[in-house]
Design a protein around this motif. Structure first.
Motif, PDB file in Angstrom:
ATOM      1  N   ASP A 116      -9.461  -0.346  10.866  1.00 13.46           N
ATOM      2  CA  ASP A 116     -10.431  -1.029  10.015  1.00 13.46           C
ATOM      3  C   ASP A 116     -10.166  -0.775   8.538  1.00 13.46           C
ATOM      4  O   ASP A 116     -10.761  -1.437   7.680  1.00 13.46           O
ATOM      5  N   LYS A 117      -9.296   0.182   8.237  1.00 10.44           N
ATOM      6  CA  LYS A 117      -9.097   0.618   6.849  1.00 10.44           C
ATOM      7  C   LYS A 117      -7.738   0.243   6.260  1.00 10.44           C
ATOM      8  O   LYS A 117      -7.632   0.007   5.060  1.00 10.44           O
ATOM      9  N   ILE A 118      -6.705   0.208   7.090  1.00  9.93           N
ATOM     10  CA  ILE A 118      -5.350   0.072   6.561  1.00  9.93           C
ATOM     11  C   ILE A 118      -5.027  -1.370   6.169  1.00  9.93           C
ATOM     12  O   ILE A 118      -5.682  -2.322   6.593  1.00  9.93           O
ATOM     13  N   ASN A 119      -3.977  -1.507   5.350  1.00  8.98           N
ATOM     14  CA  ASN A 119      -3.510  -2.825   4.909  1.00  8.98           C
ATOM     15  C   ASN A 119      -2.431  -3.404   5.814  1.00  8.98           C
ATOM     16  O   ASN A 119      -2.094  -4.592   5.681  1.00  8.98           O
ATOM     17  N   GLY A 127       0.810  -1.200   0.000  1.00  8.27           N
ATOM     18  CA  GLY A 127       0.000   0.000   0.000  1.00  8.27           C
ATOM     19  C   GLY A 127       0.845   1.251   0.000  1.00  8.27           C
ATOM     20  O   GLY A 127       2.082   1.198   0.012  1.00  8.27           O
ATOM     21  N   ALA A 171      -9.083   3.775  12.125  1.00 11.80           N
ATOM     22  CA  ALA A 171      -7.914   3.613  11.251  1.00 11.80           C
ATOM     23  C   ALA A 171      -7.574   2.155  11.020  1.00 11.80           C
ATOM     24  O   ALA A 171      -7.246   1.749   9.887  1.00 11.80           O
ATOM     25  N   ASP A 202      -6.289   9.960   4.143  1.00 12.49           N
ATOM     26  CA  ASP A 202      -7.198   8.836   3.941  1.00 12.49           C
ATOM     27  C   ASP A 202      -6.453   7.549   4.269  1.00 12.49           C
ATOM     28  O   ASP A 202      -5.381   7.284   3.730  1.00 12.49           O
ATOM     29  N   MET A 203      -7.000   6.744   5.153  1.00 14.93           N
ATOM     30  CA  MET A 203      -6.334   5.525   5.598  1.00 14.93           C
ATOM     31  C   MET A 203      -6.687   4.292   4.767  1.00 14.93           C
ATOM     32  O   MET A 203      -6.107   3.221   4.983  1.00 14.93           O
ATOM     33  N   ASN A 204      -7.595   4.402   3.836  1.00 16.54           N
ATOM     34  CA  ASN A 204      -8.032   3.234   3.080  1.00 16.54           C
ATOM     35  C   ASN A 204      -6.880   2.568   2.336  1.00 16.54           C
ATOM     36  O   ASN A 204      -6.224   3.199   1.506  1.00 16.54           O
ATOM     37  N   GLN A 205      -6.638   1.299   2.661  1.00 19.16           N
ATOM     38  CA  GLN A 205      -5.651   0.449   1.997  1.00 19.16           C
ATOM     39  C   GLN A 205      -4.226   0.997   2.096  1.00 19.16           C
ATOM     40  O   GLN A 205      -3.394   0.726   1.235  1.00 19.16           O
ATOM     41  N   LYS A 206      -3.949   1.734   3.163  1.00 23.21           N
ATOM     42  CA  LYS A 206      -2.615   2.301   3.365  1.00 23.21           C
ATOM     43  C   LYS A 206      -1.770   1.396   4.260  1.00 23.21           C
ATOM     44  O   LYS A 206      -2.278   0.548   4.993  1.00 23.21           O
TER      45      LYS A 206
END
Length: 291
Positions: free
Chosen positions: A222-225, A169, A220, A190-194
């Motif tokens: 719940d979103k990160i990789n 990510g 956070a 944005d924390m999505n898939q980071k």
């Protein structure tokens, strides 16, 4: 970057003590010796308490360097507490059009992540003052080969997985305390898939429990990789128990990929990492793959 390029040296967080003038002169000379032309901000040293100037003044100076085409990179030599004071005064539209990189660490985590959140541009989590400290020979070698020859020497770091075996990510984060100053603001990335990078200078178990629970409560984890842990200086000095790895596993959960590196953080031998850049970490490899 080419030899004899001009680079800016700024101080967006706490002003430097006048006691550091010799060290900053050493840094100026070192930058010149390796082939750069340093141009210093007018707001470097403390003038009133920890302030080298008002937030607006420090921001204006930074923006002038962004708009100066002769300046090829911007290095922040500060740290402390007050970097987020300048955020409302930055022109992110101008920053978005500039290719030059902002470099800094610790409290500059706020500016680095704000730049990514507002513009999508990358910045470097690295303290240029490492060039004059105890590991200066290696630091200068890694730095010069990277900026002049395009190698990955400064950004190639070793790591070890502590949970799971893979993460991929774009990297966000930095100093955990300073990153959380951005929570709830327009500057929060944005924390999505980071991949969330976390490191710390001070603070023990109680402080880390506070920070990790805040990250958990704002969603956070719940979103990160995955989570990449740098050094946690005070906890390591104290050999704290539970360790930061134990705490992260507890609050981020058993399904969260967690890796650790001893080569990113506040140490004088620390390497750099590009915030906003895509990387891939695998348990079958010990060095980062930049994408």
């Amino acid at each position: 970057m080419e030899k004899n390029n001009k680079v800016a040296v700024v101080c967006c967080s706490n002003g430097q003590s006048s006691n550091y003038r010799d060290k900053i002169k050493h840094l100026k000379d070192t930058l010149a010796q390796i082939g750069l032309v340093p141009v210093f901000s007018d707001f470097i040293y403390e003038k009133d308490s920890v302030f080298s100037g008002t937030g607006e003044e420090r921001a204006k100076c930074l923006m002038e360097f962004y708009q100066n085409d002769e300046i090829k990179a911007i290095y922040d030599i500060s740290g402390g507490d007050i970097a987020n004071e300048i955020l409302p005064y930055l022109d992110f539209e101008i920053i978005s059009r500039c290719k030059k990189l902002f470099w800094g660490y610790s409290d500059l985590t706020t500016i680095i992540n704000a730049i990514y959140a507002k513009t999508g541009r990358t910045s470097v989590l690295y303290q240029i003052r490492n060039l004059i400290y105890g590991d200066n020979v290696n630091q200068i070698s890694n730095f010069t080969s990277t900026i002049f020859n395009g190698t990955d020497d400064l950004f190639s770091f070793r790591y070890e997985f502590k949970q799971k075996e893979y993460m991929h990510g774009i990297v966000v984060g930095g100093n955990i305390r300073c990153l959380l100053k951005l929570a709830g603001t327009e500057y929060w990335p944005d924390m999505n898939q980071k991949i969330l990078l976390l490191e710390s200078l001070n603070g023990g178990v109680p402080q880390m429990v506070t920070y990790l629970n805040q990250l958990k409560q704002i969603g956070a984890f719940d979103k990160i990789n995955g989570i990449l842990l740098g050094t946690f200086t005070k906890m390591e000095e104290l050999q704290s128990s539970p360790s930061i790895v134990d705490l992260v596993k507890q609050y981020a959960g058993s399904d969260m990929p967690v890796a650790e590196t001893k080569e990113i953080g506040h140490g004088i031998s620390s390497k750099g990492i590009v915030i906003g850049e895509e990387i891939c970490l695998r348990s079958c490899s010990s060095t980062v793959n930049r994408l």
